[in-house]
Scaffold this active site. Sequence first.
Site, PDB file in Angstrom:
ATOM      1  N   HIS A  58      24.746  18.484  60.336  1.00 15.33           N
ATOM      2  CA  HIS A  58      24.680  19.710  60.758  1.00 15.33           C
ATOM      3  C   HIS A  58      26.126  19.436  60.451  1.00 15.33           C
ATOM      4  O   HIS A  58      26.721  19.583  62.094  1.00 15.33           O
ATOM      5  CB  HIS A  58      24.161  20.306  62.236  1.00 15.33           C
ATOM      6  N   ARG A  60      27.730  23.329  60.996  1.00 18.00           N
ATOM      7  CA  ARG A  60      27.571  24.559  61.941  1.00 18.00           C
ATOM      8  C   ARG A  60      27.561  26.137  60.653  1.00 18.00           C
ATOM      9  O   ARG A  60      28.236  27.090  62.044  1.00 18.00           O
ATOM     10  CB  ARG A  60      28.793  24.762  62.728  1.00 18.00           C
ATOM     11  N   ASP A 150      14.405  22.029  61.030  1.00 15.27           N
ATOM     12  CA  ASP A 150      15.387  21.565  61.971  1.00 15.27           C
ATOM     13  C   ASP A 150      15.827  21.965  62.682  1.00 15.27           C
ATOM     14  O   ASP A 150      17.316  23.152  62.326  1.00 15.27           O
ATOM     15  CB  ASP A 150      15.703  20.217  61.727  1.00 15.27           C
ATOM     16  N   HIS A 230      13.993  12.407  62.505  1.00  9.81           N
ATOM     17  CA  HIS A 230      14.352  11.669  63.685  1.00  9.81           C
ATOM     18  C   HIS A 230      13.683  11.212  64.261  1.00  9.81           C
ATOM     19  O   HIS A 230      13.282  11.866  65.967  1.00  9.81           O
ATOM     20  CB  HIS A 230      15.233  12.569  64.523  1.00  9.81           C
ATOM     21  N   ASN A 276      18.202  15.824  71.069  1.00  6.86           N
ATOM     22  CA  ASN A 276      16.418  16.486  70.491  1.00  6.86           C
ATOM     23  C   ASN A 276      16.014  16.168  69.147  1.00  6.86           C
ATOM     24  O   ASN A 276      16.661  16.507  68.399  1.00  6.86           O
ATOM     25  CB  ASN A 276      15.812  17.652  70.929  1.00  6.86           C
ATOM     26  N   ASP A 303      21.899  13.141  62.276  1.00  4.70           N
ATOM     27  CA  ASP A 303      21.749  14.302  63.010  1.00  4.70           C
ATOM     28  C   ASP A 303      22.777  14.261  63.494  1.00  4.70           C
ATOM     29  O   ASP A 303      23.302  15.046  64.802  1.00  4.70           O
ATOM     30  CB  ASP A 303      20.217  14.439  63.803  1.00  4.70           C
ATOM     31  N   HIS A 307      28.696  20.480  69.262  1.00  7.45           N
ATOM     32  CA  HIS A 307      29.215  21.490  69.508  1.00  7.45           C
ATOM     33  C   HIS A 307      29.940  21.881  70.018  1.00  7.45           C
ATOM     34  O   HIS A 307      30.513  20.864  71.120  1.00  7.45           O
ATOM     35  CB  HIS A 307      27.584  20.592  70.746  1.00  7.45           C
TER      36      HIS A 307
HETATM   37  O1  DOR Z   1      19.296  16.983  68.630  1.00  7.07           O
HETATM   38  C1  DOR Z   1      19.796  18.418  68.591  1.00  7.07           C
HETATM   39  N1  DOR Z   1      20.515  18.680  67.926  1.00  7.07           N
HETATM   40  N2  DOR Z   1      18.328  17.850  67.752  1.00  7.07           N
HETATM   41  C2  DOR Z   1      18.128  19.554  66.731  1.00  7.07           C
HETATM   42  O2  DOR Z   1      16.970  18.963  65.677  1.00  7.07           O
HETATM   43  C3  DOR Z   1      18.559  20.158  66.504  1.00  7.07           C
HETATM   44  C4  DOR Z   1      20.755  19.941  66.681  1.00  7.07           C
HETATM   45  C5  DOR Z   1      21.338  20.888  66.842  1.00  7.07           C
HETATM   46  O3  DOR Z   1      21.373  21.766  65.791  1.00  7.07           O
HETATM   47  O4  DOR Z   1      21.821  21.040  67.445  1.00  7.07           O
HETATM   48 ZN    ZN Z   2      15.957  17.949  64.759  1.00 11.24          ZN
END
Ligand code: DOR
Ligand code: ZN
Length: 424
Positions: A58, A60, A150, A230, A276, A303, A307
């Site tokens: 990711h 962002r 996802d 995952h 997740n 993954d 954040h």
């Molecule tokens: O923990 C997760 N974060 N699982 C996901 O499927 C998405 C991801 C996110 O985009 O932060």
């Molecule tokens: Zn995911």
Amino acid sequence: MTTYLIKGAAIVDGSATDLLIRDGVVAAVGRDATGRGAEVIDADGLVALPGLVDLHTHLREPGREDAETVESGSRAAALGGYTAVCAMANTDPVADTAGVVEQVYRLGRAAGLVDVQPIGAVTVGLAGERLAELGAMATSAARVRIFSDDGHCVADPRLMRRALEYVKAFDGIVAQHAEEPRLTVGAQMHEGDVSARLGLTGWPAVAEEAIIARDALLAEHVGSRLHICHVSTAGSVEILRWAKQRGIRVTAEVTPHHLLLTDTRAESYDPVFKVNPPLRPSADVAALRAALAEGVIDVVATDHAPHAVEDKECEWGYARPGMLGLETALSVVRSVGLSWDAIATRLSRVPARIGGLTEHGQDPAPGVPANLTLVDPAATWTVDPAALASRSRNTPYAGMTLPARVVATFLRGSPTVLDGKAVR
Ligand code: DOR
Ligand code: ZN
């Protein structure tokens, strides 16, 4: 373009050799690898791996550049030994059109630190209602081959079937975030003894397993390629083994964190461990490690989910799920006992093949694109969130001492990392 002579690196069969890197390719391997005027890199004691390839990152951008950008995520990736990453579609706006995937692709080229291969969304806005413009994304400059919602599951079986049918025309893949949403309403962590004790709503293993079983059957019915993001439970491993034995075209990934950490981490109520799918009990972790060794799980994917502080350093229930992964993946998988050859297979050769990234995942040999990483196998390092290149700080490994360190990374013959530091 500088010519490099890497001297004395151990290639994955264990033998030490010299590598001449010229004009973007591996020009020579072995004692005849001599280049006049080449810059010499002393790689005595280092391991040379094909550059790592992440099928699940990711970045962002667009939308949450405060958490990560294509450039900062690319730098984190290069420092982690990666030469290619697949950028997930859950950006803002969502990567569900040719315009957005081309934007991400161009930002990746401009950063020039890893190859950024955009993943396209399966459904418009990740809403799970209408198929996105899969064909337009596939034929765009970004040449999208992997499609994923996802973060969300493509829960509607009819839509999932149509997506599988659509991508078959160009040998594309649907990468499923396997989570039956009606079984995980309000879920905060793995459903089991620990969640019962902590009083947190549970995310049962069956929510993942039911979707994997359903989608394996759909992939068989349609004859398309399915990838499972995952994988986190022992039951999922059993279903994947069954599906593969049956000849269904399914591949699967596991994250470093699901190979190392367990659901007991939630006892701290520290949201850095909220992810997740959630961290699972040790029996699942053991099954995932065995499945990776056996090849039932094909690859390790990070993954990497950056954040911002306000989305992570808050009460558990309000925190976003996700963990950083790019800069620690190699060390974490090494810490759980993978050999260098297994690392090359599961973090480079096989993900490159699955993603169709033909310039990546190749062992150093004359004529091969010089995408490679040099690792110090004897080094250890202690993870300091403030020292990471990512714009975010949400690593679950803060303070942990991990084995092995990336010393240098080369993208098409140009160093992106030297002496353990990003070149740009
Ligand atoms: O923990 C997760 N974060 N699982 C996901 O499927 C998405 C991801 C996110 O985009 O932060
Ligand atoms: Zn995911």
